[in-house]
Design a protein around this motif. Structure first.
Motif, mmCIF file in Angstrom:
data_model
loop_
_atom_site.group_PDB
_atom_site.id
_atom_site.type_symbol
_atom_site.label_atom_id
_atom_site.label_comp_id
_atom_site.label_asym_id
_atom_site.label_seq_id
_atom_site.Cartn_x
_atom_site.Cartn_y
_atom_site.Cartn_z
ATOM 1 N N MET A 134 3.681 15.945 0.709
ATOM 2 C CA MET A 134 2.951 15.077 1.634
ATOM 3 C C MET A 134 3.834 14.749 2.838
ATOM 4 N N PRO A 135 3.281 14.828 4.052
ATOM 5 C CA PRO A 135 4.059 14.463 5.237
ATOM 6 C C PRO A 135 4.555 13.023 5.155
ATOM 7 N N VAL A 136 5.661 12.748 5.850
ATOM 8 C CA VAL A 136 6.267 11.420 5.804
ATOM 9 C C VAL A 136 5.286 10.347 6.254
ATOM 10 N N VAL A 137 4.559 10.610 7.334
ATOM 11 C CA VAL A 137 3.612 9.606 7.853
ATOM 12 C C VAL A 137 2.569 9.266 6.796
ATOM 13 N N GLY A 138 2.031 10.293 6.138
ATOM 14 C CA GLY A 138 1.025 10.067 5.105
ATOM 15 C C GLY A 138 1.580 9.271 3.937
ATOM 16 N N ALA A 139 2.826 9.586 3.549
ATOM 17 C CA ALA A 139 3.451 8.873 2.434
ATOM 18 C C ALA A 139 3.673 7.400 2.782
ATOM 19 N N ILE A 140 4.158 7.121 3.975
ATOM 20 C CA ILE A 140 4.401 5.735 4.379
ATOM 21 C C ILE A 140 3.095 4.960 4.450
ATOM 22 N N THR A 141 2.046 5.609 4.962
ATOM 23 C CA THR A 141 0.724 4.974 5.010
ATOM 24 C C THR A 141 0.251 4.610 3.610
ATOM 25 N N LEU A 142 0.521 5.496 2.652
ATOM 26 C CA LEU A 142 0.167 5.228 1.258
ATOM 27 C C LEU A 142 0.936 4.020 0.735
ATOM 28 N N TYR A 143 2.226 3.915 1.070
ATOM 29 C CA TYR A 143 3.024 2.777 0.625
ATOM 30 C C TYR A 143 2.542 1.470 1.262
ATOM 31 N N VAL A 144 2.084 1.545 2.499
ATOM 32 C CA VAL A 144 1.528 0.347 3.159
ATOM 33 C C VAL A 144 0.301 -0.142 2.398
ATOM 34 N N SER B 131 6.342 8.119 16.401
ATOM 35 C CA SER B 131 5.721 6.822 16.687
ATOM 36 C C SER B 131 4.734 6.396 15.599
ATOM 37 N N LYS B 132 4.004 7.343 15.028
ATOM 38 C CA LYS B 132 3.052 7.002 13.972
ATOM 39 C C LYS B 132 3.788 6.523 12.717
ATOM 40 N N ALA B 133 4.894 7.202 12.402
ATOM 41 C CA ALA B 133 5.664 6.826 11.220
ATOM 42 C C ALA B 133 6.321 5.463 11.395
ATOM 43 N N THR B 134 6.928 5.233 12.563
ATOM 44 C CA THR B 134 7.604 3.949 12.786
ATOM 45 C C THR B 134 6.596 2.806 12.828
ATOM 46 N N LYS B 135 5.406 3.067 13.343
ATOM 47 C CA LYS B 135 4.362 2.037 13.359
ATOM 48 C C LYS B 135 3.993 1.630 11.938
ATOM 49 N N GLN B 136 3.919 2.610 11.044
ATOM 50 C CA GLN B 136 3.593 2.315 9.653
ATOM 51 C C GLN B 136 4.731 1.564 8.955
ATOM 52 N N ILE B 137 5.969 1.903 9.295
ATOM 53 C CA ILE B 137 7.106 1.178 8.714
ATOM 54 C C ILE B 137 7.084 -0.275 9.162
ATOM 55 N N VAL B 138 6.792 -0.521 10.434
ATOM 56 C CA VAL B 138 6.686 -1.902 10.924
ATOM 57 C C VAL B 138 5.580 -2.645 10.176
ATOM 58 N N ALA B 139 4.454 -1.963 9.918
ATOM 59 C CA ALA B 139 3.358 -2.577 9.157
ATOM 60 C C ALA B 139 3.806 -2.882 7.733
ATOM 61 N N LEU B 140 4.572 -1.969 7.141
ATOM 62 C CA LEU B 140 5.072 -2.153 5.774
ATOM 63 C C LEU B 140 5.983 -3.377 5.695
ATOM 64 N N LEU B 141 6.910 -3.490 6.648
ATOM 65 C CA LEU B 141 7.869 -4.598 6.646
ATOM 66 C C LEU B 141 7.233 -5.918 7.064
ATOM 67 N N SER B 142 6.171 -5.843 7.840
ATOM 68 C CA SER B 142 5.500 -7.065 8.296
ATOM 69 C C SER B 142 4.618 -7.682 7.212
ATOM 70 N N ALA B 143 4.165 -6.856 6.273
ATOM 71 C CA ALA B 143 3.233 -7.333 5.240
ATOM 72 C C ALA B 143 3.782 -8.503 4.428
#
Length: 217
Positions: free
Chosen positions: A1-11, A48-60
């Motif tokens: 799975m691409p990194v962006v997809g994996a991070i989105t899943l973790y979010v 940018s898509k991956a970093t946006k998801q990481i910010v969402a993950l950390l902001s939760a």
């Protein structure tokens, strides 16, 4: 799975965990740990898509608990931040500071202040690989003023612990200014930076305000 997809899943997984098991910080930390494992061995994220998801993950967790002190207990929180590129790391650091100010979060011990500074280190020291010629002076002033305001959120009834807290903060903040501006001195820019730091008293009795001024020629 691409990194962006994996991070989105973790979010999504973290959002579910915070909703169903808000009291299980170990579950929250496990999700963050799984994200760290996925990113392990990879270069810092710049997509940018991956970093946006990481910010969402950390902001939760910040949005759920309205308390950075809770996030400081999550061992994998700073490890996730370490995978951000320098620019996004600074953005996330500002999100953390804004959360503290918005929720009037009191940080009461030197250990917690030290852990907080580890999270916002992108704002208080010259990051490796960050091109200083791209540093915007107005953004820099806003960032440093935001860091300076944090001192109003540090309080402890124990005078000795309060002294440790403020001493640690002032030491770190002063050194950060010297480090960053020394890195900018190569182009002979003349700049005057000042910020008000209260060195005395506790919450509600701030007493005398000291002015730290740094001049580089």
């Amino acid at each position: 799975m691409p990194v962006v997809g994996a991070i989105t899943l973790y979010v999504s997984l973290l959002t579910f965990t915070l909703r169903v098991h808000p009291d299980r910080l170990d579950y929250v930390d496990q999700v963050l740990g799984a994200c760290v494992k996925k990113l392990s061995g990879k270069p810092k994220l710049e997509d940018s898509k991956a970093t946006k998801q990481i910010v969402a993950l950390l902001s939760a967790p910040l949005e759920k608990y309205n308390d950075i002190v809770t996030a400081l207990t999550l061992s994998n929180y700073p490890r996730v931040m370490d995978h951000l590129d320098n620019g996004t790391n600074k953005i996330m650091a500002m999100v953390i500071i804004q959360s503290i100010m918005k929720n009037s979060t009191c940080i009461s011990t030197a250990d917690k202040v030290e852990a907080l500074f580890e999270l916002i280190k992108g704002l208080i020291k010259d990051l490796d690989g960050f091109p200083v010629d791209e540093l915007d002076e107005e953004d820099f002033k806003d960032e440093q003023n935001s860091v300076a305001r944090l001192i109003h959120m540090f309080y402890n009834d124990d005078p000795e612990e309060m002294l440790k807290v403020k001493g640690f903060f002032c030491h770190k903040f002063y050194l950060s200014q010297v480090s960053i501006w020394e890195s900018l001195a190569f182009d002979k820019r003349k700049y005057f930076f000042s910020t008000e730091l209260n060195m005395l008293g506790g919450r509600g009795d701030w007493g005398q305000v000291s002015l730290i001024q740094i001049r580089l020629y």
